[in-house]
Design an enzyme around this catalytic site. Structure first.
Site, mmCIF file in Angstrom:
data_model
loop_
_atom_site.group_PDB
_atom_site.id
_atom_site.type_symbol
_atom_site.label_atom_id
_atom_site.label_comp_id
_atom_site.label_asym_id
_atom_site.label_seq_id
_atom_site.Cartn_x
_atom_site.Cartn_y
_atom_site.Cartn_z
ATOM 1 N N CYS A 67 5.620 58.044 20.309
ATOM 2 C CA CYS A 67 5.689 57.641 21.721
ATOM 3 C C CYS A 67 6.316 58.766 22.527
ATOM 4 O O CYS A 67 7.016 59.629 21.980
ATOM 5 C CB CYS A 67 6.454 56.330 21.892
ATOM 6 S SG CYS A 67 8.248 56.520 21.899
ATOM 7 N N CYS A 73 15.052 58.460 24.044
ATOM 8 C CA CYS A 73 15.375 57.042 23.858
ATOM 9 C C CYS A 73 16.054 56.823 22.513
ATOM 10 O O CYS A 73 15.717 57.476 21.517
ATOM 11 C CB CYS A 73 14.084 56.224 23.957
ATOM 12 S SG CYS A 73 14.238 54.537 23.378
ATOM 13 N N TYR A 303 27.068 32.338 6.230
ATOM 14 C CA TYR A 303 26.481 32.962 7.424
ATOM 15 C C TYR A 303 25.020 32.518 7.525
ATOM 16 O O TYR A 303 24.106 33.324 7.663
ATOM 17 C CB TYR A 303 26.566 34.486 7.351
ATOM 18 C CG TYR A 303 27.950 35.032 7.060
ATOM 19 C CD1 TYR A 303 28.875 35.231 8.088
ATOM 20 C CD2 TYR A 303 28.330 35.349 5.758
ATOM 21 C CE1 TYR A 303 30.138 35.740 7.830
ATOM 22 C CE2 TYR A 303 29.600 35.859 5.486
ATOM 23 C CZ TYR A 303 30.495 36.048 6.522
ATOM 24 O OH TYR A 303 31.747 36.548 6.262
ATOM 25 N N GLU A 324 28.157 28.042 8.786
ATOM 26 C CA GLU A 324 27.856 28.873 9.963
ATOM 27 C C GLU A 324 28.852 28.532 11.068
ATOM 28 O O GLU A 324 29.176 27.371 11.273
ATOM 29 C CB GLU A 324 26.420 28.613 10.435
ATOM 30 C CG GLU A 324 26.046 29.215 11.765
ATOM 31 C CD GLU A 324 26.158 30.736 11.780
ATOM 32 O OE1 GLU A 324 26.765 31.248 12.743
ATOM 33 O OE2 GLU A 324 25.654 31.394 10.850
ATOM 34 N N CYS A 395 22.718 44.631 6.045
ATOM 35 C CA CYS A 395 22.065 45.659 6.857
ATOM 36 C C CYS A 395 22.926 46.907 6.988
ATOM 37 O O CYS A 395 22.554 47.837 7.718
ATOM 38 C CB CYS A 395 21.730 45.104 8.251
ATOM 39 S SG CYS A 395 23.185 44.601 9.196
#
Length: 440
Positions: A67, A73, A303, A324, A395
């Protein structure tokens, strides 16, 4: 300016080289093997932060950008690196973080590519700012909070770019002003798009309760954007968090439906749901395969969010307990459990550490998918539940390595490890570690 040779890619999306004095330099561009010209922007005691000004000798793995907004960006880190090399360096980053943070040697693990390299993100958060043509919707510049243009972004679902551009045009015809964090003036902070295979939920986030020209916005969106099934307004006075605040539905149902592993989910505006549907499917299938036939009788899902694992994995278990702390997610989990005929899930609205401190029950399996910060010292409390196995979905390789090391101190060992490329074109990666209790 200094000529440097890039050695490797590291966590944070940085390139690593060494200065002529032998000091470590972290750069915002360049791929392994490349020679670059760089300027010094900031010095630390043990390393320099530097800006890549020009590529002198490009790598054979360098490709054309996808892009026109890259690399200004901040949505992508490695967009001009061949995908096979992106996977290679993500695997190396995980290995390095486990060695450096957790003092754990991991060599033999696989990284699974994303079925989609582009147009995979189910959610995009566009920041509102004053551009050259007026109110604009973009993304932040790399390593900054300065918004920039992001036209033709390749990360979001295919229809997101058209939706973003039309919203930009609609909002420019209103009295809405971009919110200015420096002086607190203006109203509109973000446009958030969440999508499935056919529909889009659009969310307008304002600083206060007021949404100027609301009727015009609703009318124009209905007329020009048939793919937008629901429009939501969120009032968020917190500048540090995007997805928080009181919401109201301007039209539609105010939720987005997602199908995952033959289960149906309703996703509220501010609830967490994994961003790459195809990779999430692969993670669920991996956990099911690792369980094999001996699935055990009870699952503790920490979680748990809106029930991604409680519902897809928990349907094989006799008992499921979901923990949670977010009341919006707990409400959605209950609705999703009922939607899928799982009426026996034990829902606990609690901070995970508080729950583990008071818990006296035992579980055969634990799944945890914490925020990027991980769990910390309290993860050792899992030993009280006497699980045979723990699936840790993360992550962030650094906090994962730290927490896995603590689980090993608490009497668990690594049985398997597999990485999944949830975020192509970026340095981010999802990792699933299976820990088994060491029998004494």
């Amino acid at each position: 300016m200094e000529e440097l040779k890039i050695e490797k890619l590291i966590a944070g999306g940085y390139s690593l080289a060494r200065t002529r004095e032998g000091k470590v330099a972290l750069l915002d561009g360049g791929y392994p093997g490349e020679v670059v010209l760089a300027s010094r922007s900031e010095g630390k005691n043990d390393f320099h932060l530097m800006k890549t000004e020009r590529i002198v000798t490009p790598s054979n793995a360098r490709r054309e950008r996808l892009c026109t907004s890259f690399p200004i960006c901040g949505g992508c880190d490695w967009q001009t690196l061949e995908y096979s090399q992106q996977l290679h360096w993500k695997r190396e980053i995980i290995r390095e973080q486990f060695s450096r943070v957790g003092k754990i040697k991991v060599d033999d693990f696989e990284i699974v590519p994303s079925p989609k390299e582009v147009n995979y993100r189910l959610k995009m958060e566009f920041v509102c700012y004053q551009g050259k043509k007026g109110l604009s919707l973009g993304l932040y510049r790399r390593n900054s909070k300065f918004p920039v243009n992001c036209r033709n972004c390749v990360l979001g679902l295919r229809n997101f770019e058209k939706t973003r551009a039309v919203f930009e045009d609609i909002l420019r015809k209103t009295s809405l002003r971009p919110y200015n964090r420096a002086n607190g003036k203006g109203e509109l902070k973000h446009l958030i798009l969440r999508g499935n295979r056919s529909q889009v939920m659009a969310i307008l986030v304002t600083k206060g309760e007021r949404l100027p020209d609301e009727d015009h916005i609703v009318y124009s969106v209905k007329k020009r954007l048939s793919e937008v099934s629901t429009l939501v307004h969120i009032m968020n006075s917190n500048d540090r968090v995007v997805m928080r605040g009181v919401s109201r539905t301007l039209f539609g149902e105010g939720i987005l439906e997602q199908d995952l592993s033959a289960k149906r989910f309703e996703v509220p505006p501010v609830a967490f749901f994994q961003n790459n549907l195809e990779v999430t499917e692969l993670i669920v299938q991996h956990i099911v395969n690792e369980m094999g036939k001996s699935v055990g009788d009870s699952l503790l899902d920490l979680y748990s969010g809106i029930g991604t694992f409680s519902i897809t994995i928990g349907n094989q278990m006799k008992k499921v307990t979901s923990v949670e702390s977010n009341p919006v997610s707990v409400k959605a989990l209950k609705a999703n459990a009922n939607l899928n005929g799982m009426f026996g899930i034990d829902l606990v609205m609690s901070d995970v550490i508080d729950y583990l401190k008071s818990n006296e029950r035992q579980f055969s399996t634990v799944i945890l998918d914490p925020p990027r910060a991980g769990v910390g010292e309290g993860i050792k409390l899992l030993e009280k539940a006497r699980p045979s196995r723990i699936f840790y979905v993360s992550c962030d390789p650094a906090t994962l390595a730290r927490d896995v090391a603590k689980l090993m101190e608490a009497g668990f060992e690594i049985s398997s490890m597999k990485a999944f490329d949830m975020f192509p074109q970026t340095w981010h990666v999802e990792t699933v570690v299976l820990m088994s209790r060491v029998e004494k």
